[in-house]
Design an enzyme around this catalytic site. Structure first.
Site, short mmCIF file in Angstrom:
data_model
loop_
_atom_site.label_atom_id
_atom_site.label_comp_id
_atom_site.label_asym_id
_atom_site.label_seq_id
_atom_site.Cartn_x
_atom_site.Cartn_y
_atom_site.Cartn_z
N ARG A 1 2.97 -17.56 -15.51
CA ARG A 1 1.93 -17.85 -14.31
C ARG A 1 2.63 -18.23 -13.03
NH1 ARG A 1 -1.00 -19.69 -18.43
NH2 ARG A 1 -2.58 -17.97 -19.05
N LYS B 1 6.18 -11.43 0.33
CA LYS B 1 5.43 -10.30 -0.26
C LYS B 1 6.27 -9.64 -1.38
CE LYS B 1 2.74 -7.76 3.43
NZ LYS B 1 2.82 -6.46 4.31
N GLU C 1 14.81 -2.03 11.30
CA GLU C 1 13.83 -2.85 11.40
C GLU C 1 14.04 -4.26 12.41
OE1 GLU C 1 11.04 -2.71 9.55
OE2 GLU C 1 11.50 -1.66 7.65
N LYS D 1 10.25 -12.83 12.35
CA LYS D 1 9.06 -12.78 11.16
C LYS D 1 8.77 -13.80 10.88
CE LYS D 1 8.48 -10.20 6.86
NZ LYS D 1 8.96 -9.14 6.10
N GLU E 1 -1.50 -11.48 5.94
CA GLU E 1 -1.78 -10.13 6.75
C GLU E 1 -3.17 -10.11 6.98
OE1 GLU E 1 0.93 -7.01 6.00
OE2 GLU E 1 -0.62 -5.56 6.33
N ARG F 1 -0.07 -10.63 11.35
CA ARG F 1 1.14 -9.96 10.65
C ARG F 1 1.24 -8.56 10.64
NH1 ARG F 1 3.63 -12.22 4.79
NH2 ARG F 1 5.22 -10.65 4.69
N ASN G 1 4.15 -3.96 11.28
CA ASN G 1 3.90 -2.47 10.66
C ASN G 1 4.12 -1.68 11.65
OD1 ASN G 1 3.17 -3.12 7.93
ND2 ASN G 1 1.27 -3.70 8.60
N HIS H 1 5.35 1.96 11.10
CA HIS H 1 5.21 2.33 9.67
C HIS H 1 4.03 2.81 9.40
CE1 HIS H 1 8.03 -0.96 9.44
NE2 HIS H 1 8.05 -1.03 8.14
N HIS I 1 5.49 5.36 6.72
CA HIS I 1 5.09 5.55 5.49
C HIS I 1 4.67 7.02 5.34
CE1 HIS I 1 4.54 1.12 5.14
NE2 HIS I 1 5.35 1.35 4.72
N HIS J 1 14.07 4.06 4.39
CA HIS J 1 12.72 3.70 4.68
C HIS J 1 12.91 3.45 6.09
CE1 HIS J 1 9.19 0.96 5.17
NE2 HIS J 1 10.15 0.03 5.75
N1 LIG Z 1 8.61 -7.27 0.66
C1 LIG Z 1 8.77 -7.16 1.99
O1 LIG Z 1 8.16 -7.79 2.78
C2 LIG Z 1 9.35 -5.64 2.15
C3 LIG Z 1 9.60 -5.41 3.54
C4 LIG Z 1 10.27 -4.13 3.74
C5 LIG Z 1 10.86 -3.48 2.65
N2 LIG Z 1 10.44 -3.71 1.45
C6 LIG Z 1 10.89 -3.06 0.30
O2 LIG Z 1 12.29 -3.05 0.29
C7 LIG Z 1 12.77 -1.99 -0.53
C8 LIG Z 1 14.03 -1.17 0.11
O3 LIG Z 1 14.82 -2.18 0.12
P1 LIG Z 1 16.34 -1.81 0.53
O4 LIG Z 1 16.50 -1.14 1.81
O5 LIG Z 1 17.24 -3.11 0.63
O6 LIG Z 1 16.75 -0.84 -0.56
P2 LIG Z 1 17.56 -0.97 -2.07
O7 LIG Z 1 17.02 -2.17 -2.55
O8 LIG Z 1 16.97 0.11 -2.75
O9 LIG Z 1 19.04 -1.14 -1.79
C9 LIG Z 1 19.61 0.12 -1.22
C10 LIG Z 1 20.59 0.52 -1.92
O10 LIG Z 1 22.05 -0.25 -1.63
C11 LIG Z 1 22.73 -0.87 -2.81
N3 LIG Z 1 23.28 -2.00 -2.34
C12 LIG Z 1 22.63 -3.03 -2.01
N4 LIG Z 1 23.40 -3.98 -1.54
C13 LIG Z 1 24.58 -3.57 -1.36
C14 LIG Z 1 25.86 -4.25 -0.99
N5 LIG Z 1 25.99 -5.35 -0.50
N6 LIG Z 1 26.82 -3.13 -1.12
C15 LIG Z 1 26.82 -2.08 -1.56
N7 LIG Z 1 25.70 -1.33 -2.04
C16 LIG Z 1 24.48 -2.23 -1.99
C17 LIG Z 1 21.60 -0.74 -3.79
O11 LIG Z 1 22.10 -0.82 -5.10
C18 LIG Z 1 20.87 0.27 -3.33
O12 LIG Z 1 21.33 1.48 -4.18
C19 LIG Z 1 11.74 -0.93 -0.53
O13 LIG Z 1 11.23 -0.79 -1.99
C20 LIG Z 1 10.54 -1.54 0.24
O14 LIG Z 1 9.22 -1.38 -0.09
C21 LIG Z 1 9.83 -5.03 1.27
ZN LIG Z 2 9.69 -1.70 6.99
#
Ligand SMILES: NC(=O)c1ccc[n+]([C@@H]2O[C@H](COP(=O)([O-])OP(=O)(O)OC[C@H]3O[C@@H](n4cnc5c(N)ncnc54)[C@H](O)[C@@H]3O)[C@@H](O)[C@H]2O)c1
Ligand SMILES: [Zn+2]
Length: 385
Positions: free
Chosen positions: A135, A157, A199, A241, A251, A255, A259, A262, A266, A279
Site C-alpha cells: 500500500r 505522476k 521538454e 514544473k 492536474e 498543470r 501538455n 502533447h 501524443h 516522445h
Molecule cells: N511521470 C511523468 O510526469 C512523465 C513525464 C514525461 C514522460 N514520462 C514517461 O517517460 C517515459 C520516457 O522516458 P525517457 O525519455 O527517459 O525514456 P526511457 O526511460 O525509455 O530511456 C531512454 C533510453 O535511454 C537509456 N538510458 C537511460 N539513461 C541512460 C544513460 N544515462 N546512458 C545511456 N543510456 C541511457 C534507457 O535504457 C533507454 O533505452 C515515457 O514512458 C513517458 O510516458 C513520464
Molecule cells: Zn512530455
C-alpha cells in the site's frame, strides 16, 4: 549544517517542491552519484534495512560501480537491485507485479525504500511499484535521461501502460527526493538528449522567457553538454514544473499547461505506434502544430512563431514523418486528456505564458496538423497560413 567531510564541493542546485501531499528537494548537478547514500539518508530520515533499486540492465552496466560506492562507504546492507528491461513494451502491470513479487521474496516490507535509477520508464514504473507495494513505500528518483531529469522524475505522476493506451493505470505519489546527476548524461545517446531538451523548450515557452532566451543563446554549449549550461537548463525546467505542480498537484487546472505540444504529440506517437520517434521528438512536432493554432488565433505573433520554430529546429534534427494527416487527426480523438469529448488544447500566449482552451475546432486542428506535416517535409516558411 552539512559536515564538510561528507559532501564534496561539486556544483549543485536545489529546487524545493511543495505540494499539498509532500515537500521534497530536487537536487541537480555534477557528482551527485558519488554521494548518493548520505544524501538519500538525509532525505529519507534514515536508510532502512532493505533498499531496493529498480534500474535497467544497460544503465546498471554503465553506472552501478559509481552508484554503489557511497552505499559501501556508509557500511549499510547492500541494496537489492531489480531490473526492468528498456522500452515501453515493459512498462506494464505485469512488470510491476513481477517487481513487487521479487521485493517480497527479497525481504521487502513496509519500511523498505525504493530507488528508481533510470530514464522516465524506470521512474514511472518504479514510482508505481512504490505506490502499490504494501500500500505504498517511500521512493527516490535518480533520473538518468535528460527527459527524466527535467520532467518525468518531478511531480509524482507514476504508472504503467495498458494495451489500450499509454499511462492509463497509475497514481500520484511524490518522491522523497530527486537526484539528477549531470555526469550520468555522459553516456546518453545524442538523440535522447535532444529529445529531452524539447521538454525544456516547452517549459520555456509556457512559463519562462529567460529559459527560451538562454536556450537560443547557448545551444552550442548545451548540445556539447557543458555541465554549467545543462545545469542551468535542468534547474529552470524543474523550477517551472515545481511551480506548476505546487499550485495544481493533480492536474485539475493549471498543470494541464504542461501538455503544451502533447495533444498532437501524443497523437503522432499513437499513429506511428510509438516506433517512429521519441516522445520529445513527437512533442516538438506537436508544439509546431500548437504554435500554428496560436498564431492563427493571434495569441502569438508571426515573429514569435518563427523564433520558436527556429529554436525547436536548433535542437533537432527531427525524424521524418511518414504518416497521413487523417491518421494523426483520428488519433487526437482518443487522447485521454479530452474530458467528455472536449478537445483540450494548450496555446502559448506570447513567449513565457500559456492557457488552456477547449474550443479548438476540427478545422483548426486539421489545418495545424497539415502545417506540421508540410514543415516536416522541409518546405519553407512560405507554407505558413
Ligand atoms: N511521470 C511523468 O510526469 C512523465 C513525464 C514525461 C514522460 N514520462 C514517461 O517517460 C517515459 C520516457 O522516458 P525517457 O525519455 O527517459 O525514456 P526511457 O526511460 O525509455 O530511456 C531512454 C533510453 O535511454 C537509456 N538510458 C537511460 N539513461 C541512460 C544513460 N544515462 N546512458 C545511456 N543510456 C541511457 C534507457 O535504457 C533507454 O533505452 C515515457 O514512458 C513517458 O510516458 C513520464
Ligand atoms: Zn512530455
Amino acid at each position: 549544517m552539512e559536515p564538510a567531510s561528507v559532501f564534496y564541493h561539486f556544483s549543485v542546485q536545489t529546487i524545493r517542491v511543495e505540494t499539498p501531499s509532500a515537500k521534497y528537494d530536487v537536487v541537480a548537478g555534477s557528482g551527485l552519484l558519488a554521494e548518493l547514500a548520505p544524501r538519500i539518508e538525509r532525505a529519507a530520515g534514515r536508510l532502512p534495512r532493505r533498499v531496493f533499486i529498480i534500474s535497467s540492465p544497460e544503465i546498471w552496466a554503465l553506472w552501478s560501480g559509481e552508484f554503489l560506492r557511497s552505499f559501501r562507504e556508509m557500511k549499510v546492507d547492500a541494496p537489492v537491485t531489480l531490473f526492468l528491461p528498456s522500452g515501453e513494451p515493459y512498462k506494464t502491470l505485469k512488470s510491476a507485479e513481477r517487481l513487487t513479487r521479487e521485493m517480497v521474496r527479497a525481504g521487502g516490507d513496509r519500511s523498505s525504500l525504493l530507488i528508481a535509477f533510470g530514464g522516465g520508464i524506470v521512474g514511472d514504473v518504479g514510482g508505481f511499484v512504490a505506490a502499490i507495494f504494501m500500500r505504498g513505500i517511500p521512493y527516490i528518483q535518480v533520473p538518468t535521461t535528460f527527459l527524466a531529469q527535467v520532467d518525468s522524475s518531478v511531480g509524482g505522476k507514476v504508472g504503467v501502460n495498458l494495451p489500450e493506451g499509454k499511462n492509463l493505470v497509475g497514481n500520484f505519489l511524490q518522491p522523497r527526493a530527486v537526484f539528477a546527476d549531470i555526469g550520468v548524461l555522459g553516456t546518453l545517446p545524442d538523440r535522447q538528449l535532444r529529445a529531452g531538451l524539447m521538454e525544456s523548450i516547452k517549459a520555456g515557452i509556457i512559463r519562462d522567457r529567460g529559459l527560451v532566451r538562454f536556450m537560443e543563446e547557448h545551444a552550442e554549449e548545451i548540445l556539447r553538454r557543458e555541465p554549467k549550461a545543462l545545469e542551468r537548463v535542468i534547474a529552470a525546467s524543474v523550477r517551472m514544473k515545481a511551480n506548476v505542480v505546487r499550485r495544481d498537484e493533480r492536474e485539475s487546472g493549471l498543470r494541464m499547461i504542461l501538455n503544451f505540444g502533447h495533444t498532437v504529440g501524443h497523437a503522432l506517437e499513437q499513429a506511428t505506434r510509438y516506433k517512429a520517434m521519441l516522445h520529445g521528438e513527437a512533442v516538438a512536432r506537436g508544439m509546431i502544430a500548437a504554435l500554428y493554432v496560436a498564431r492563427r488565433r493571434g495569441t502569438i505573433t508571426g515573429g514569435q512563431m518563427e523564433r520558436l520554430e527556429k529554436l525547436i529546429h536548433r535542437y533537432g534534427p527531427l525524424p521524418r514523418l511518414k504518416v497521413s494527416a487523417g491518421r494523426v487527426l483520428a488519433a487526437t480523438g482518443s487522447d485521454k486528456k479530452n474530458v467528455g469529448g472536449v478537445r483540450r488544447f494548450v496555446l502559448p500566449v506570447g513567449i513565457g505564458d500559456a492557457g488552456v482552451v477547449e474550443d479548438v475546432t476540427g478545422a483548426e486542428l486539421e489545418a495545424a496538423v497539415k502545417y506540421m506535416l508540410v514543415r516536416a517535409r522541409g518546405q519553407g516558411p512560405g507554407a505558413r497560413g
